[in-house]
Design an enzyme around this catalytic site. Structure first.
Site, PDB file in Angstrom:
ATOM      1  N   ALA A  13       0.795  -1.230   0.000  1.00 56.91           N
ATOM      2  CA  ALA A  13       0.000   0.000   0.000  1.00 56.91           C
ATOM      3  C   ALA A  13       0.824   1.274   0.000  1.00 56.91           C
ATOM      4  O   ALA A  13       0.317   2.340  -0.339  1.00 56.91           O
ATOM      5  CB  ALA A  13      -0.931  -0.004   1.203  1.00 56.91           C
ATOM      6  N   LEU A  17       2.586   2.721  -7.235  1.00 56.97           N
ATOM      7  CA  LEU A  17       1.395   2.378  -8.020  1.00 56.97           C
ATOM      8  C   LEU A  17       0.137   2.556  -7.172  1.00 56.97           C
ATOM      9  O   LEU A  17      -0.868   3.097  -7.622  1.00 56.97           O
ATOM     10  CB  LEU A  17       1.489   0.927  -8.516  1.00 56.97           C
ATOM     11  N   ARG A  46       4.840  -3.304   4.793  1.00 62.62           N
ATOM     12  CA  ARG A  46       5.769  -3.585   5.889  1.00 62.62           C
ATOM     13  C   ARG A  46       5.906  -2.436   6.880  1.00 62.62           C
ATOM     14  O   ARG A  46       6.090  -2.652   8.060  1.00 62.62           O
ATOM     15  CB  ARG A  46       7.148  -3.957   5.329  1.00 62.62           C
ATOM     16  N   LYS A 149       2.100  -6.813 -14.136  1.00 63.76           N
ATOM     17  CA  LYS A 149       3.414  -7.175 -14.637  1.00 63.76           C
ATOM     18  C   LYS A 149       4.526  -6.544 -13.791  1.00 63.76           C
ATOM     19  O   LYS A 149       4.274  -5.557 -13.124  1.00 63.76           O
ATOM     20  CB  LYS A 149       3.534  -6.775 -16.107  1.00 63.76           C
ATOM     21  N   LEU A 181      -5.605  -2.458 -21.527  1.00 64.33           N
ATOM     22  CA  LEU A 181      -6.908  -3.025 -21.880  1.00 64.33           C
ATOM     23  C   LEU A 181      -8.050  -2.250 -21.231  1.00 64.33           C
ATOM     24  O   LEU A 181      -9.195  -2.356 -21.648  1.00 64.33           O
ATOM     25  CB  LEU A 181      -6.981  -4.497 -21.468  1.00 64.33           C
ATOM     26  N   ASP A 236       8.655  -4.088 -21.242  1.00 63.03           N
ATOM     27  CA  ASP A 236       7.856  -3.117 -20.499  1.00 63.03           C
ATOM     28  C   ASP A 236       6.600  -2.689 -21.276  1.00 63.03           C
ATOM     29  O   ASP A 236       5.556  -2.447 -20.686  1.00 63.03           O
ATOM     30  CB  ASP A 236       8.722  -1.885 -20.191  1.00 63.03           C
ATOM     31  N   HIS A 241       1.484  -4.298 -23.573  1.00 57.92           N
ATOM     32  CA  HIS A 241       0.509  -3.283 -24.002  1.00 57.92           C
ATOM     33  C   HIS A 241       0.272  -3.303 -25.525  1.00 57.92           C
ATOM     34  O   HIS A 241      -0.863  -3.389 -25.978  1.00 57.92           O
ATOM     35  CB  HIS A 241       0.969  -1.887 -23.586  1.00 57.92           C
ATOM     36  N   ARG A 342       4.279  12.514 -26.030  1.00 59.59           N
ATOM     37  CA  ARG A 342       3.670  11.367 -25.367  1.00 59.59           C
ATOM     38  C   ARG A 342       2.423  10.990 -26.141  1.00 59.59           C
ATOM     39  O   ARG A 342       1.528  11.823 -26.317  1.00 59.59           O
ATOM     40  CB  ARG A 342       3.303  11.741 -23.927  1.00 59.59           C
ATOM     41  N   LYS A 386      -8.282   9.620 -42.635  1.00 57.00           N
ATOM     42  CA  LYS A 386      -7.782  10.549 -43.648  1.00 57.00           C
ATOM     43  C   LYS A 386      -8.311  10.128 -45.009  1.00 57.00           C
ATOM     44  O   LYS A 386      -8.171   8.973 -45.411  1.00 57.00           O
ATOM     45  CB  LYS A 386      -6.265  10.541 -43.652  1.00 57.00           C
TER      46      LYS A 386
HETATM   47  C1  BG6 Z   1       3.676   0.911 -17.650  1.00 56.21           C
HETATM   48  C2  BG6 Z   1       5.145   0.922 -17.906  1.00 56.21           C
HETATM   49  O1  BG6 Z   1       3.155  -0.367 -17.829  1.00 56.21           O
HETATM   50  O2  BG6 Z   1       3.039   1.800 -18.546  1.00 56.21           O
HETATM   51  C3  BG6 Z   1       5.705   2.317 -17.817  1.00 56.21           C
HETATM   52  O3  BG6 Z   1       5.791   0.087 -16.973  1.00 56.21           O
HETATM   53  C4  BG6 Z   1       4.931   3.283 -18.683  1.00 56.21           C
HETATM   54  O4  BG6 Z   1       7.076   2.329 -18.189  1.00 56.21           O
HETATM   55  C5  BG6 Z   1       3.441   3.146 -18.429  1.00 56.21           C
HETATM   56  O5  BG6 Z   1       5.357   4.597 -18.391  1.00 56.21           O
HETATM   57  C6  BG6 Z   1       2.630   3.975 -19.413  1.00 56.21           C
HETATM   58  O6  BG6 Z   1       1.278   3.977 -19.036  1.00 56.21           O
HETATM   59  P1  BG6 Z   1       0.331   5.169 -19.441  1.00 56.21           P
HETATM   60  O7  BG6 Z   1      -1.013   4.706 -19.009  1.00 56.21           O
HETATM   61  O8  BG6 Z   1       0.809   6.371 -18.718  1.00 56.21           O
HETATM   62  O9  BG6 Z   1       0.467   5.311 -20.911  1.00 56.21           O
END
Ligand code: BG6
Length: 489
Positions: A13, A17, A46, A149, A181, A236, A241, A342, A386
């Site tokens: 907790a 994440l 802990r 993961k 997902l 990763d 993903h 991004r 397009k």
């Molecule tokens: C995670 C990865 O699964 O997804 C990260 O471990 C990454 O490295 C993240 O930054 C990205 O998630 P989102 O939802 O911000 O696109």
């Protein structure tokens, strides 16, 4: 159901994440009145902390994202009042037995359902699951476990983890999260395909020239280098993903929307894929870069990363599905950190119009312009197509225009975070968006030989500047298949 209780136990907790995603998502669900009537949240970790300490930590991360105009502090107080904490070691049966006693008090004799969310490093998954299952599982309701993961580093370690979990849990109790997902536009993929007549007939090698799955972030590993260096971008992002998106994109229509039917189709398409070859992969790593008087750190400047690390922070790959629908169509994937923007998107490039009557009516560089469907998963969600269109006027000149479904303009409601959808589904026992063990297996089978080869041959990544467009090698890879990356053209 109203007379049962549901407890969500966040194991780990105090981790990142939990703070960034899990508690805020639970609060959002509470705010939307989606949580069961009798629910309790327990943090387990802990560190020695009191309930009040936990509430204070969670309280800092909660925001009124749902309705910014309203002051939701009252709701927050109500929510925090249902949050408790139990300190314990992950490998101690006794500590889980104590947790069990505490939970019983909250459940006051009702049917009790327990959802454990393992938000911990993977090396303690098995210990925690063993103890949760032996000493703290529900006596009269359901017990479910969410894991996230890394599910191993390759086929063997992943299979060992699955075997370990299955010693204590049935497959139906395990909810493997791939948070992509739970993203709105990923979930919508099947709706787009299977509830509109116009797309499905085009969804094959006959009309689609290539498919691109693109993930980029405009920041580096920032403090997560320790974790990241052991995995790299292929494990990763790509193996999970992007591959999950690919499976949903390319699968055949499932028999129904039942979780097993959908996952059966995903496994089938994953199993039809060709193993990745080294020559169809490009890897990169970001390096230090100075721009506009600012210096951005390189990957190996991260203190938690070895100076000579060869771990890729960027990868591009070309994959093929060996079935009747997709034979010969390149599925290009690209994932990278520390790039110029991004975004996550799917680009579908269609074939040329045979015998196009309007050749020459487009500007010269547009002569080969083909239709492209873009599904922008994030940010600023959108689906657009397009098309070639006549420029209004007396002449006959064409240009590239866009049919655009822009979510912010079309829908006023804010899009929920992926974790909200996934937590709600886990509470409701809906497995559609979770990964079944055979899917996981198929995903690792595809990538494991390549990962081994990259590591054994110590293939050096191509360096690219922080904040740039990534290694040029990615262009050559696409060009080999006569493709141009849609996001850069
Ligand atoms: C995670 C990865 O699964 O997804 C990260 O471990 C990454 O490295 C993240 O930054 C990205 O998630 P989102 O939802 O911000 O696109």
């Amino acid at each position: 159901e109203s007379e049962s209780t549901t407890t969500i136990i966040v194991v780990g907790a105090s981790g990142d994440l939990a703070k960034k995603k899990i508690f805020p998502a639970l609060f959002a669900l509470f705010y939307e009145e989606c949580l069961p009537k009798h629910f309790t949240i327990f943090g387990f970790a802990r560190s020695k902390m009191t309930d009040a300490d936990l509430r204070c930590i969670i309280g800092r991360t909660l925001t009124c994202r749902i309705d910014k105009r309203q002051n939701c502090s009252e709701k927050m107080e109500q929510f925090l009042g249902r949050c408790f904490y139990h300190a314990g070691q992950y490998n101690s049966e006794d500590d889980f037995a104590e947790l069990h006693e505490k939970l019983k008090k909250h459940e006051v004799g009702r049917i009790s359902n327990r959802l454990f969310y393992l938000s911990t490093p993977p090396d303690i998954f098995i210990d925690a699951v063993k103890n949760a299952s032996n000493s703290a599982s529900s006596a009269n309701g359901w017990t479910r476990v969410i894991v996230e993961k890394p599910f191993g580093r390759d086929s063997d370690s992943s299979a060992a983890l699955t075997k370990g979990l299955k010693q204590y849990l049935k497959e139906e109790q395990i909810f493997r999260i791939d948070h992509y997902l739970g993203k709105e536009l990923v979930e919508n993929l099947s709706v787009l395909r299977f509830s509109n007549l116009i797309f499905e007939p085009l969804w094959s090698r006959q009309y689609i020239r290539n498919v691109q799955l693109i993930f980029s972030e405009d920041f580096g590993t920032e403090g997560r280098g320790g974790y990241f260096d052991n995995y790299g971008i292929i494990r990763d992002i790509m193996q999970n993903h992007l591959l999950q998106i690919l499976a949903l994109f390319a699968m055949e229509a499932p028999v129904s929307l039942d979780a097993e039917h959908i996952r059966n189709e995903k496994v089938k398409v994953l199993r039809s894929m060709k193993l990745l070859k080294l020559e169809d992969v490009v890897i990169g790593q970001y390096k230090r870069h100075t721009r506009g008087g600012m210096t951005y750190p390189g990957y190996t400047d991260d203190k938690t990363v070895p100076k000579n690390s060869l771990t890729p922070t960027f990868a591009a790959a070309c994959l093929f599905i060996d079935n009747a629908r997709w034979d010969g169509v390149p599925f290009l994937m690209k994932a990278g950190k520390a790039l110029c923007n991004r975004r996550a998107e799917i680009r579908v490039q269609f074939r040329h119009v045979p015998g196009n009557l309007y050749k020459g009516s487009l500007g010269t560089d547009l002569d080969l312009a083909t239709n492209e469907l873009v599904i922008r998963v994030q940010p600023d969600e959108a689906i657009y197509l397009k098309i070639n269109n006549k420029i209004p006027g007396l002449g006959m000149r064409l240009d590239r225009s866009t049919l655009n479904l822009h979510y912010a303009a079309r829908y006023s409601k804010e899009i929920p975070d992926a974790y909200e959808r996934l937590l709600l589904d886990a509470i409701e026992g809906e497995r559609r968006l979770f990964i079944r063990s055979d899917e996981l297996d198929a995903a690792w089978r595809l990538f494991t030989p390549l990962l081994k080869e990259l590591e054994e041959k110590k293939i050096a990544p191509e360096l690219y500047p922080y904040g740039g467009r990534g290694p040029v090698g990615a262009h050559y890879l696409a060009a080999k298949y006569n493709v141009r990356w849609g996001d850069l053209s």
